[in-house]
Design a protein around this motif. Sequence first.
Motif: not given
Length: 410
Positions: A159-165, A168-172
Motif C-alpha cells: 500500500i502507498l499512502i499520502d500522509c498529508k492528505k 491511499v494512492l496505490y494498493h495490492k
Amino acid sequence: MKKTVFIIGTVLVVGLGAIFGTMLIKTIQYTIEESAEKDLEKSQDLSYKEISHILQDKANSNQKTDKTSNGTSYLEDSHRENSDMANSIPESERNRVGEKEIESSREFTEKNIEDGFYANADGLSASGWEEPSVEANSSPKIALNIKNPSISIDAESAILIDCKKGKVLYHKNATTPVYPASTTKLMTALVILELCNLNDTVKVGEEIQLIASDSSRAYLQEGERLTVQMLLEGMLIPSGNDAAYALAAHGGRIILKDKSADAKRAVNAFVDKMNEKVKELGLKDTHFKNPDGYDAEGQYTTAYDMGIISLEAIKVDIIREITEKERARNIFLSGEDVTWKSTNKLVVNGSGAFYKYAIGLKTGSSSLAGRCLVSAAEKEDKQFISVIMNSTASGRWEDSITLLKYGIEH
C-alpha cells in the motif's frame, strides 16, 4: 378550388410543424443528455464540497418537479401532511418531533455510508459521495476505493499512502492477512512510549532469554542498564528482538503495577496492551502474539492495517528520529559502548538501495512473512508511507522505491 388549396396548405403546415417539433424535441433531449455526460466527466475532478452541492441541488430540483397524479407536487403534499400533523400536536412537543425527524434522517445517511451506498469505483453515485480516506478507525472499503494506478512490484501485498492528505494512492492485496515480522516493533514502540519516559532506566533481565535462537539482536546482556530511548534504538535500528523483549517486560511490569512480575507474565501483559491499541485504532485484521514479530500462530496483520500503524508512528518525533538514522552509538548507564547499524538500506548511504528522500521506518524478515519493509519518504511538503509485505530479498527495496517515487512524482 380555393377550399381545396386551403385544406392542402393546412395539412402541409401541420405536418411540417409536427416534423420540426419532433426534431426540436430530439435536439433539446440530445443537448441535455450530452451536457449531463460532460458534467459527469467533469465531476471526477471536482472537490468533495463541490460534488455535495451538485447532489444537493439535484435533490432539491427533483423534489420541486415531481408531481402526484392530481397535478400537485410531492413537496406540496408533504408540506400539507406535515402542517396537518403539526396542528394536531401541542406546540411544546413540536420541536421534539422536528429533532426526531432530523435524527432519523442522520441515522439513515450514516447507514448508507456504512453500507457503501455513498461510493463506487469513480467515487460518485446517484445517492451521494464518500471521499476515500485512510486514518485511524477509517473503513478499508472506502479508503481503497480509488482508481488504482498500474504499478508492477514483487510484493504479495502493498500500500502507498499520502500522509498529508490521508489518502491511499496505490494498493495490492492490501486487506489480505500476512505475517508482520519485525514491522510489529512499530506497535511495540507506540505502546512503550505511552507507558513511560525516554529517560527511564531499564535493567535487562531474563526476558531476553525468551527470544528465538535465530533472532536479530542488539546483543544485550542480562544486568546491563540503559534508558528506554537506548532500547528503542536497539530495537528499531538493528531490529533487536532482545531489545523488544526488554522493553515489553519493563512496560508489562508498569501495567501490572508489579516490579517483581516474572518475565513471561510481564511480556504477556504488554502484548495484551498492544492488542488494546489495535482496537483503539479501529484495526480489524491485526493481532499480535509477541513484541518482536517473530512468526507465531495467531499473529497476523495486513498491508492496510500496518499502514495505519505506520501513520501513527510517523507522527511520533522520537520514532522518526531513530528510524531515519544510519547508525547509533550509545554508552549504556552500566558503561558498555555500543554502535548499531540500521537494517533499512533506504537510509544507509552507500548501501546500494539508498534513497535520498527516505526517512525510516522499519524492516521485517522471517520464513513465513518473507521480506517486508515499512518505509517513509519526504520531499518539501510531501510525505508518503509505503508498506511492502512478503516481497523478495531485493524486491522489498526496489518495490519501496518504486512506490515512494510514484508518490513524490505525482
